[in-house]
Scaffold this motif. Structure first.
Motif, PDB file in Angstrom:
ATOM      1  N   ILE A   1       0.004  -9.684  11.814  1.00 15.09           N
ATOM      2  CA  ILE A   1      -0.092  -8.758  10.690  1.00 15.09           C
ATOM      3  C   ILE A   1      -1.179  -9.258   9.755  1.00 15.09           C
ATOM      4  N   VAL A   2      -2.027  -8.347   9.311  1.00  9.77           N
ATOM      5  CA  VAL A   2      -3.139  -8.681   8.428  1.00  9.77           C
ATOM      6  C   VAL A   2      -2.843  -8.136   7.034  1.00  9.77           C
ATOM      7  N   PHE A   3      -2.689  -9.031   6.074  1.00 12.71           N
ATOM      8  CA  PHE A   3      -2.600  -8.629   4.673  1.00 12.71           C
ATOM      9  C   PHE A   3      -4.022  -8.563   4.131  1.00 12.71           C
ATOM     10  N   LEU A   4      -4.322  -7.492   3.417  1.00 15.43           N
ATOM     11  CA  LEU A   4      -5.691  -7.311   2.957  1.00 15.43           C
ATOM     12  C   LEU A   4      -5.737  -6.864   1.513  1.00 15.43           C
ATOM     13  N   ASP A   5      -6.853  -7.199   0.877  1.00 13.28           N
ATOM     14  CA  ASP A   5      -7.140  -6.707  -0.466  1.00 13.28           C
ATOM     15  C   ASP A   5      -8.638  -6.489  -0.564  1.00 13.28           C
TER      16      ASP A   5
ATOM     17  N   ALA B   1     -12.934  -6.325  15.761  1.00 10.50           N
ATOM     18  CA  ALA B   1     -12.448  -7.204  16.836  1.00 10.50           C
ATOM     19  C   ALA B   1     -11.384  -8.160  16.317  1.00 10.50           C
ATOM     20  N   TYR B   2     -11.495  -8.543  15.052  1.00  8.48           N
ATOM     21  CA  TYR B   2     -10.548  -9.489  14.449  1.00  8.48           C
ATOM     22  C   TYR B   2      -9.205  -8.835  14.115  1.00  8.48           C
ATOM     23  N   ILE B   3      -9.230  -7.547  13.725  1.00  7.51           N
ATOM     24  CA  ILE B   3      -7.990  -6.907  13.255  1.00  7.51           C
ATOM     25  C   ILE B   3      -7.409  -5.900  14.253  1.00  7.51           C
ATOM     26  N   GLU B   4      -8.131  -5.594  15.325  1.00  3.42           N
ATOM     27  CA  GLU B   4      -7.636  -4.597  16.271  1.00  3.42           C
ATOM     28  C   GLU B   4      -6.306  -5.041  16.865  1.00  3.42           C
ATOM     29  N   GLY B   5      -5.344  -4.123  16.918  1.00  2.00           N
ATOM     30  CA  GLY B   5      -4.032  -4.418  17.480  1.00  2.00           C
ATOM     31  C   GLY B   5      -3.059  -5.049  16.502  1.00  2.00           C
ATOM     32  N   CYS B   6      -3.507  -5.260  15.270  1.00  2.00           N
ATOM     33  CA  CYS B   6      -2.640  -5.874  14.261  1.00  2.00           C
ATOM     34  C   CYS B   6      -1.897  -4.806  13.466  1.00  2.00           C
ATOM     35  N   ASP B   7      -0.795  -5.213  12.846  1.00  2.00           N
ATOM     36  CA  ASP B   7      -0.178  -4.426  11.791  1.00  2.00           C
ATOM     37  C   ASP B   7      -0.817  -4.841  10.473  1.00  2.00           C
ATOM     38  N   PHE B   8      -0.511  -4.095   9.386  1.00  2.00           N
ATOM     39  CA  PHE B   8      -1.205  -4.344   8.124  1.00  2.00           C
ATOM     40  C   PHE B   8      -0.232  -4.352   6.954  1.00  2.00           C
ATOM     41  N   GLY B   9      -0.557  -5.171   5.969  1.00  2.00           N
ATOM     42  CA  GLY B   9       0.216  -5.230   4.747  1.00  2.00           C
ATOM     43  C   GLY B   9      -0.707  -5.353   3.557  1.00  2.00           C
TER      44      GLY B   9
ATOM     45  N   ARG C   1       1.490  -0.598  12.208  1.00  2.00           N
ATOM     46  CA  ARG C   1       2.482  -0.382  11.159  1.00  2.00           C
ATOM     47  C   ARG C   1       1.880  -0.855   9.841  1.00  2.00           C
ATOM     48  N   PHE C   2       2.210  -0.163   8.748  1.00  2.00           N
ATOM     49  CA  PHE C   2       1.642  -0.470   7.443  1.00  2.00           C
ATOM     50  C   PHE C   2       2.764  -0.780   6.460  1.00  2.00           C
ATOM     51  N   ILE C   3       2.756  -1.979   5.927  1.00  2.00           N
ATOM     52  CA  ILE C   3       3.756  -2.387   4.931  1.00  2.00           C
ATOM     53  C   ILE C   3       3.073  -2.424   3.572  1.00  2.00           C
ATOM     54  N   ASP C   4       3.530  -1.573   2.667  1.00  2.00           N
ATOM     55  CA  ASP C   4       2.974  -1.544   1.319  1.00  2.00           C
ATOM     56  C   ASP C   4       3.959  -2.249   0.396  1.00  2.00           C
ATOM     57  N   VAL C   5       3.616  -3.463  -0.005  1.00  2.00           N
ATOM     58  CA  VAL C   5       4.507  -4.284  -0.816  1.00  2.00           C
ATOM     59  C   VAL C   5       4.733  -3.651  -2.189  1.00  2.00           C
ATOM     60  N   GLN C   6       3.742  -2.935  -2.699  1.00  2.00           N
ATOM     61  CA  GLN C   6       3.921  -2.262  -3.984  1.00  2.00           C
ATOM     62  C   GLN C   6       5.030  -1.220  -3.908  1.00  2.00           C
ATOM     63  N   ASN C   7       5.072  -0.459  -2.824  1.00  2.00           N
ATOM     64  CA  ASN C   7       6.099   0.566  -2.703  1.00  2.00           C
ATOM     65  C   ASN C   7       7.490  -0.056  -2.615  1.00  2.00           C
ATOM     66  N   ILE C   8       7.609  -1.174  -1.901  1.00  2.00           N
ATOM     67  CA  ILE C   8       8.899  -1.883  -1.875  1.00  2.00           C
ATOM     68  C   ILE C   8       9.264  -2.330  -3.280  1.00  2.00           C
ATOM     69  N   PHE C   9       8.287  -2.908  -3.966  1.00  2.00           N
ATOM     70  CA  PHE C   9       8.520  -3.402  -5.318  1.00  2.00           C
ATOM     71  C   PHE C   9       8.939  -2.279  -6.263  1.00  2.00           C
ATOM     72  N   HIS C  10       8.231  -1.149  -6.198  1.00  2.00           N
ATOM     73  CA  HIS C  10       8.543  -0.041  -7.088  1.00  2.00           C
ATOM     74  C   HIS C  10       9.920   0.550  -6.791  1.00  2.00           C
ATOM     75  N   LYS C  11      10.284   0.579  -5.512  1.00  2.00           N
ATOM     76  CA  LYS C  11      11.613   1.089  -5.177  1.00  2.00           C
ATOM     77  C   LYS C  11      12.706   0.151  -5.664  1.00  2.00           C
TER      78      LYS C  11
END
Length: 256
Positions: free
Chosen positions: A9-13, A83-91, A120-130
């Motif tokens: 899983i790749v966390f990005l900003d 090539a580095y992120i292909e096949g990864c999930d994201f957060g 799959r995309f995990i948005d930590v802000q949405n978890i936090f806001h909920k």
């Protein structure tokens, strides 16, 4: 605690020239790639957006034209990045609404038609806001009891987001340590495109998520008002949104 991962899983900003995915460009990208065994690696680099960085954007992330004048443009790193992120999930933090749409637009401009449909995309802000209704700085203090002293530094924000997600899993027993669950829980509606202009309704039909046709079937609107498709294609919409509506239109032609 380690994330229970099937895929990396790749966390990005991203730090950008502005907040419009269809217009603005990346000036800094930071990635935290977490492997199923819990190991992680951090990559951060600045990019030349090939446009002026507005002063209001620089005031937030403190990156100016001269700071990126000798950096490569996105198109120069696009293939190696994919090539580095292909096949990864994201957060990320607000990543479903901003970082992912901006990143996909940059790939499309660079001529890479990337496919994230299996990710799959995990948005930590949405978890936090909920759960709590806060900002990233407050979330970091609340969950990790740390001060985010370098807020709006892409690397600091990315690492903080990853730590916040781990702390959320520790705090809330109802959150499953499962990427599929977290992606679904952190989603806000089901978007067809990354910008949320086209969404699925409760029956799985593509409908407009904006404007005068909000809630109406995209295919139906294009049948009864063909000029609306032309208006969108000629308008200031993200490239991926245009790709989605074109696929819907071509599918409808094929069903005739």
């Amino acid at each position: 605690m380690n994330l229970n991962l099937k895929n990396p899983i790749v966390f990005l900003d991203l730090e950008t020239t502005g907040v419009d995915p269809s217009k603005d460009r990346i000036v800094e990208i930071s990635l935290v790639k977490v492997m199923p065994d819990g190991s992680r690696e951090v990559k951060t680099r600045r990019l030349n957006p090939e446009m002026h960085i507005p002063e209001e954007a620089s005031a937030i992330h403190h990156i100016y034209d001269e700071d990126v004048a000798d950096c490569p443009p996105f198109r120069a790193v696009a293939k190696s990045l994919w090539a580095y992120i292909e096949g990864c999930d994201f957060g990320g933090y607000n990543s479903n609404k901003f970082d992912i749409p901006v990143l996909v637009e940059e790939f499309l401009r660079a001529g890479l038609d990337v496919d994230l449909r299996k990710s799959r995309f995990i948005d930590v802000q949405n978890i936090f806001h909920k759960m709590e209704q806060r900002t990233l700085v407050a979330a970091y203090k609340f969950y990790c009891d740390k001060d985010l002293t370098e807020a709006h530094s892409a690397e600091a924000d990315t690492l903080a987001t990853y730590e916040v997600l781990l702390a959320q899993l520790d705090r809330y027993p109802e959150l499953k340590n499962d990427v599929d669950f977290l992606a679904e829980f952190s989603a806000r509606g089901r978007s067809v495109d990354y910008a949320g202009r086209i969404v699925y309704d409760e029956k799985g039909v593509e409908v407009f998520g904006f404007g005068k046709h909000r809630g109406r079937s995209v295919a139906e609107v294009f049948r009864t008002e063909p000029s609306y498709y032309s208006w969108m294609m000629n308008g200031d919409f993200p490239l991926y949104t245009k790709k989605v509506i074109t696929a819907i239109r071509l599918r409808e032609f094929g069903n005739k």
